[in-house]
Design a protein around this motif. Structure first.
Motif, PDB file in Angstrom:
ATOM      1  N   TRP A   1      24.778   2.818 -27.677  1.00  0.00           N
ATOM      2  CA  TRP A   1      24.435   1.464 -26.415  1.00  0.00           C
ATOM      3  C   TRP A   1      25.307   0.280 -27.337  1.00  0.00           C
ATOM      4  CZ3 TRP A   1      20.966   5.227 -27.497  1.00  0.00           C
ATOM      5  CH2 TRP A   1      20.118   5.924 -26.607  1.00  0.00           C
ATOM      6  N   CYS A   2      25.122  -0.857 -26.344  1.00  0.00           N
ATOM      7  CA  CYS A   2      25.581  -2.123 -27.145  1.00  0.00           C
ATOM      8  C   CYS A   2      24.968  -3.055 -26.257  1.00  0.00           C
ATOM      9  CB  CYS A   2      27.031  -2.198 -26.797  1.00  0.00           C
ATOM     10  SG  CYS A   2      27.626  -2.384 -25.023  1.00  0.00           S
ATOM     11  N   ASP A   3      24.793  -4.478 -27.039  1.00  0.00           N
ATOM     12  CA  ASP A   3      24.441  -5.468 -26.435  1.00  0.00           C
ATOM     13  C   ASP A   3      24.743  -5.912 -25.080  1.00  0.00           C
ATOM     14  OD1 ASP A   3      23.241  -8.057 -26.061  1.00  0.00           O
ATOM     15  OD2 ASP A   3      24.388  -8.936 -27.847  1.00  0.00           O
ATOM     16  N   PRO A   4      23.799  -5.831 -24.058  1.00  0.00           N
ATOM     17  CA  PRO A   4      24.103  -6.256 -22.809  1.00  0.00           C
ATOM     18  C   PRO A   4      24.632  -7.639 -22.664  1.00  0.00           C
ATOM     19  CG  PRO A   4      21.839  -6.123 -22.999  1.00  0.00           C
ATOM     20  CD  PRO A   4      22.273  -5.840 -24.144  1.00  0.00           C
ATOM     21  N   THR A   5      24.473  -8.613 -23.418  1.00  0.00           N
ATOM     22  CA  THR A   5      24.954 -10.075 -23.377  1.00  0.00           C
ATOM     23  C   THR A   5      26.511  -9.941 -23.302  1.00  0.00           C
ATOM     24  OG1 THR A   5      24.556 -10.715 -25.675  1.00  0.00           O
ATOM     25  CG2 THR A   5      22.800 -10.976 -24.170  1.00  0.00           C
ATOM     26  N   THR A   6      27.022  -8.946 -24.212  1.00  0.00           N
ATOM     27  CA  THR A   6      28.671  -9.117 -24.381  1.00  0.00           C
ATOM     28  C   THR A   6      29.356  -8.566 -23.203  1.00  0.00           C
ATOM     29  OG1 THR A   6      28.444  -6.660 -25.692  1.00  0.00           O
ATOM     30  CG2 THR A   6      28.325  -8.866 -26.853  1.00  0.00           C
ATOM     31  N   VAL A   7      28.871  -7.917 -22.085  1.00  0.00           N
ATOM     32  CA  VAL A   7      29.299  -6.989 -21.099  1.00  0.00           C
ATOM     33  C   VAL A   7      29.213  -7.655 -19.708  1.00  0.00           C
ATOM     34  CG1 VAL A   7      28.987  -5.111 -19.933  1.00  0.00           C
ATOM     35  CG2 VAL A   7      28.350  -4.969 -22.075  1.00  0.00           C
ATOM     36  N   SER A   8      30.459  -7.730 -19.017  1.00  0.00           N
ATOM     37  CA  SER A   8      30.441  -8.223 -17.599  1.00  0.00           C
ATOM     38  C   SER A   8      30.465  -6.999 -16.652  1.00  0.00           C
ATOM     39  CB  SER A   8      31.821  -9.097 -17.548  1.00  0.00           C
ATOM     40  OG  SER A   8      32.789  -8.338 -17.194  1.00  0.00           O
ATOM     41  N   GLU A   9      30.311  -7.333 -15.235  1.00  0.00           N
ATOM     42  CA  GLU A   9      30.529  -6.256 -14.569  1.00  0.00           C
ATOM     43  C   GLU A   9      31.854  -5.622 -14.316  1.00  0.00           C
ATOM     44  OE1 GLU A   9      28.499  -4.025 -11.931  1.00  0.00           O
ATOM     45  OE2 GLU A   9      27.494  -5.754 -12.886  1.00  0.00           O
ATOM     46  N   ASP A  10      32.674  -6.445 -14.730  1.00  0.00           N
ATOM     47  CA  ASP A  10      34.183  -5.797 -14.807  1.00  0.00           C
ATOM     48  C   ASP A  10      34.166  -4.836 -15.990  1.00  0.00           C
ATOM     49  OD1 ASP A  10      34.858  -7.325 -12.342  1.00  0.00           O
ATOM     50  OD2 ASP A  10      35.772  -8.882 -13.975  1.00  0.00           O
ATOM     51  N   ASP A  11      33.388  -4.804 -16.751  1.00  0.00           N
ATOM     52  CA  ASP A  11      33.702  -3.912 -18.012  1.00  0.00           C
ATOM     53  C   ASP A  11      32.924  -2.562 -17.551  1.00  0.00           C
ATOM     54  OD1 ASP A  11      34.613  -5.794 -19.462  1.00  0.00           O
ATOM     55  OD2 ASP A  11      32.713  -6.688 -20.096  1.00  0.00           O
ATOM     56  N   ARG A  12      32.423  -2.330 -16.555  1.00  0.00           N
ATOM     57  CA  ARG A  12      31.621  -1.048 -16.171  1.00  0.00           C
ATOM     58  C   ARG A  12      32.582  -0.004 -15.789  1.00  0.00           C
ATOM     59  NH1 ARG A  12      26.729  -2.688 -17.825  1.00  0.00           N
ATOM     60  NH2 ARG A  12      25.967  -4.273 -16.731  1.00  0.00           N
ATOM     61  N   LEU A  13      32.173   1.350 -16.410  1.00  0.00           N
ATOM     62  CA  LEU A  13      33.176   2.386 -15.842  1.00  0.00           C
ATOM     63  C   LEU A  13      32.587   3.023 -14.755  1.00  0.00           C
ATOM     64  CD1 LEU A  13      33.163   4.131 -19.518  1.00  0.00           C
ATOM     65  CD2 LEU A  13      35.118   3.178 -18.205  1.00  0.00           C
ATOM     66  N   LEU A  14      33.616   3.445 -14.075  1.00  0.00           N
ATOM     67  CA  LEU A  14      33.162   4.474 -12.769  1.00  0.00           C
ATOM     68  C   LEU A  14      33.926   5.906 -12.586  1.00  0.00           C
ATOM     69  CD1 LEU A  14      33.832   1.357 -10.029  1.00  0.00           C
ATOM     70  CD2 LEU A  14      31.753   2.334 -11.037  1.00  0.00           C
ATOM     71  N   PRO A  15      33.411   6.614 -12.004  1.00  0.00           N
ATOM     72  CA  PRO A  15      34.239   7.972 -11.893  1.00  0.00           C
ATOM     73  C   PRO A  15      35.430   7.694 -11.346  1.00  0.00           C
ATOM     74  CG  PRO A  15      31.709   7.985 -11.074  1.00  0.00           C
ATOM     75  CD  PRO A  15      32.024   6.805 -11.357  1.00  0.00           C
ATOM     76  N   GLY A  16      36.479   8.336 -11.972  1.00  0.00           N
ATOM     77  CA  GLY A  16      37.882   8.078 -11.571  1.00  0.00           C
ATOM     78  C   GLY A  16      38.521   7.418 -12.366  1.00  0.00           C
ATOM     79  N   ASP A  17      38.043   6.328 -13.424  1.00  0.00           N
ATOM     80  CA  ASP A  17      38.638   5.730 -14.290  1.00  0.00           C
ATOM     81  C   ASP A  17      39.120   6.514 -15.244  1.00  0.00           C
ATOM     82  OD1 ASP A  17      37.702   3.289 -13.084  1.00  0.00           O
ATOM     83  OD2 ASP A  17      36.254   2.890 -14.355  1.00  0.00           O
ATOM     84  N   ILE A  18      40.475   5.947 -15.992  1.00  0.00           N
ATOM     85  CA  ILE A  18      41.147   6.908 -17.019  1.00  0.00           C
ATOM     86  C   ILE A  18      40.931   5.985 -18.115  1.00  0.00           C
ATOM     87  CG2 ILE A  18      43.047   8.154 -17.609  1.00  0.00           C
ATOM     88  CD1 ILE A  18      43.845   8.611 -14.864  1.00  0.00           C
ATOM     89  N   VAL A  19      40.360   6.187 -19.378  1.00  0.00           N
ATOM     90  CA  VAL A  19      40.552   5.456 -20.541  1.00  0.00           C
ATOM     91  C   VAL A  19      41.542   6.099 -21.600  1.00  0.00           C
ATOM     92  CG1 VAL A  19      38.236   4.465 -20.309  1.00  0.00           C
ATOM     93  CG2 VAL A  19      38.562   6.567 -21.523  1.00  0.00           C
TER      94      VAL A  19
END
Length: 182
Positions: free
Chosen positions: A50-68
Motif C-alpha cells: 500500500w502507500c500513503d493516501p495523502t500522496t495520491v490524487s484521483e488522476d493516479d488511479r488505475l483502471l482496467p485497460g490502462d497499460i503501465v
C-alpha cells in the motif's frame, strides 16, 4: 496487410508518471503497483503493498485497460495491461501509464507493445549511460500500426486464444512429466 501508423499520443487520453511515495506493508491507503510486482505477465494483488493516501490524487488511479510501462533500468519498456485491480490502486513513479481513448482496443495495443517492432523503437529511444530509460515524451512518440477497431479486436482475440492454447499445452506437458516421475 499494412495499416496506417499513429503515434501513441494520438490515441491516448493520457500518458502520465506514477506516484512518488514509499510502499508500506501496513494495509492503509491504496494498493501501490511497482515494477517488481509485475512478474511473468501478471500481478498478484495480494502481495502488492500500500502507500500513503495523502500522496495520491484521483488522476493516479488505475483502471482496467490502462497499460503501465517500466521507464528505467533493466526492465525499460516492459509493459503490462491492467485487466483488473483493486479499487483505488495506483502506480509507482518508475512506471508510466498510458490510458487509451475509445478509438483503440487496449488488448490490441498491449499486444503491439510485445512485438519486435515495439522493442526496436524502445531500444532506439532508450537513453542513459548506466541505466537505459524511456520518458513519457518518447513513449508518446512511439508508432503503432492501427487497423480499424473491429480488426484490432479480432487480432487481439486470435493472439489471446493462441496464448490460452500454449498455456494449456504447457500445463498438460508439466502434468505428464509429473505423472511420469511418480
Amino acid at each position: 496487410m499494412t495499416f496506417p501508423r499513429v503515434r501513441v499520443e494520438e490515441v491516448a487520453e493520457s500518458v502520465s508518471y506514477g506516484v512518488t511515495a514509499s510502499a508500506t506493508e501496513e494495509p492503509v491507503g491504496p494498493k501501490f503497483l511497482r515494477i517488481t510486482d509485475i512478474q511473468h505477465g501478471q500481478v498478484d494483488w495480494n502481495t502488492v503493498p500500500w502507500c500513503d493516501p495523502t500522496t495520491v490524487s484521483e488522476d493516479d488511479r488505475l483502471l482496467p485497460g490502462d497499460i503501465v510501462f517500466a521507464r528505467t533500468g533493466a526492465t525499460t519498456g516492459k509493459s503490462y495491461m491492467i485487466r483488473d485491480c483493486p479499487e483505488g490502486a495506483v502506480f509507482a513513479s518508475y512506471l508510466i501509464r498510458v490510458r487509451l481513448g475509445s478509438s483503440v482496443s487496449p488488448s490490441y495495443v498491449s499486444r503491439f507493445f510485445q512485438s519486435a517492432d515495439y522493442w526496436a523503437q524502445i531500444r532506439r529511444d532508450a537513453r542513459g549511460a548506466a541505466q537505459p530509460g524511456v520518458n513519457a515524451t518518447k513513449l508518446k512518440g512511439l508508432q503503432v500500426p492501427l487497423p480499424p477497431l473491429a480488426e484490432q479486436k479480432r487480432i487481439a482475440g486470435i493472439l489471446d486464444a493462441a496464448d490460452a492454447l500454449r498455456t494449456k499445452r504447457r500445463e498438460s506437458i508439466e502434468h505428464q512429466i509429473g505423472r511420469a516421475h511418480v
